[in-house]
Write an enzyme that holds these catalytic residues in place. Structure first.
Site, PDB file in Angstrom:
ATOM      1  N   TYR A  39     -11.494 -10.453   6.114  1.00 29.54           N
ATOM      2  CA  TYR A  39     -10.664  -9.502   6.844  1.00 29.54           C
ATOM      3  C   TYR A  39     -10.623  -9.895   8.325  1.00 29.54           C
ATOM      4  CZ  TYR A  39     -11.203  -6.465   2.724  1.00 29.54           C
ATOM      5  OH  TYR A  39     -11.208  -5.942   1.446  1.00 29.54           O
ATOM      6  N   PHE A  80       1.565   4.255   0.653  1.00 28.33           N
ATOM      7  CA  PHE A  80       2.870   4.704   0.184  1.00 28.33           C
ATOM      8  C   PHE A  80       2.843   6.140  -0.336  1.00 28.33           C
ATOM      9  CE2 PHE A  80       6.266   5.245  -2.919  1.00 28.33           C
ATOM     10  CZ  PHE A  80       7.357   4.848  -2.173  1.00 28.33           C
TER      11      PHE A  80
END
Length: 326
Positions: A56, A207
């Protein structure tokens, strides 16, 4: 303060915090101070499981998390990962014993700690026997460098083989209302073996909160711009799921995101989702979902509003699916 749950023998807060987006993947790294404040607020709220990985932000996320917990290490159950490698040819997986040990030492250094609480194999290397990888993890436990070992996005047979070498404490896989592939064989295998479940992206990469209505709203470089479910034709169809969730959520006085997260949270006492955020505002909203009790009727209504077969688009484009799973 939220309650606690068990991942195998490891006790953690009932909800964790995914830290990836603080440094990479979703938009720009714009406010490390707020990210650190979000980690601190999470600990105040009983969110003890912090999740990062060596890839990351090319190691920058581990450094950031390490900075955030430097003066409160004893409050944290720290999870990080190894096994994904970025090359000029794309993304691949690596799991040979020497690499496992090298990655562990590098993560310990970046994090500024002397042991990792939960160390995951991020993706399974198809070219290395799982027994070799997990033999190395067992040696890291013996050396005191890690306390527990986990695996991510693995199939049922792979999980069994790993568990035969050294106990698998947790499986981290994508699980949400629009990604339900683990619910059959994989979930059953984990429960048979006493392995905890750590769902990542429990809000469908944001979402299901309703926050994304067009891919054009997403910053350049945001990984969701390349995901099939966020492509404009699929996104328009998937918005119908969010609208249905919003209607149910309004009746309960909560947000669509809280309802979607509470659904994952309700899937068992061995389930600890790790919604990601770099903002205290959204952290507090997510934690609210951990206290939201759903009846069987509520769960049935949610699943009717968001049936798995209604989701348009695959999880990943083909090139990424070869490494990350479908």
């Amino acid at each position: 303060m939220i309650g606690t749950r068990k991942l195998g023998a490891l006790e953690v807060g009932a909800q964790g915090l995914g830290c990836m987006g603080m440094s990479s993947a979703y938009g720009v790294r714009d406010n490390d101070g707020e990210s650190v404040a979000t980690v601190h607020r999470a600990l105040e709220l009983g969110v003890t499981l912090l999740d990062t990985a060596n890839v990351y932000g090319a190691g920058e996320n581990e450094k950031l998390v390490g900075k955030a917990i430097a003066d409160r290490r004893d409050q944290v159950v720290l999870a990080t990962k190894f096994g994904i490698v970025h090359t000029d040819a794309g993304m691949t997986a690596r799991g040979d014993a020497a690499y496992v040990k090298q990655c562990c030492d590098e993560s310990l250094q970046r994090l500024g700690i002397d042991h990792i609480d939960l160390y995951y194999q991020h993706r399974v290397d198809p070219n290395v026997p799982i027994e070799e990888t997990w033999g190395a993890l067992a040696e890291l436990v013996e050396a005191g460098k890690i306390r527990y070992a986990g695996i991510s996005e693995a199939g049922a047979e792979t999980i069994r083989r790993a568990h035969a070498v050294h106990p698998v404490t947790a499986l981290q896989s994508e699980w949400s209302l629009w990604t339900r592939g683990i619910e059959d064989e994989i979930l059953g295998t984990c429960r048979e073996l006493g392995i905890g479940i750590v769902p990542f992206s429990p809000l469908g990469r944001g979402f299901l909160t309703g926050a994304v209505t067009s891919v054009q709203e997403l910053p350049e470089g945001d990984m969701r711009r390349g995901l099939p479910r966020f492509a404009e034709d699929n996104l328009a169809r998937n918005m119908a799921i969010v609208e249905a969730l919003r209607a149910l959520a309004a009746d309960k006085g909560v947000t669509a995101g809280q309802l979607a997260l509470a659904w994952v949270q309700a899937k068992g006492a061995d389930v600890v989702p790790i919604p990601g955020t770099k903002r205290r505002k959204y952290l507090e909203e997510n934690v609210g979902a951990a206290e939201l009790e759903l009846s069987e009727e509520d769960i049935a209504a949610i699943e009717k509003a968001a049936p798995a077969e209604a989701v348009a688009g695959e999880r990943y484009p083909e090139a990424l699916a070869r490494v990350t799973g479908k």
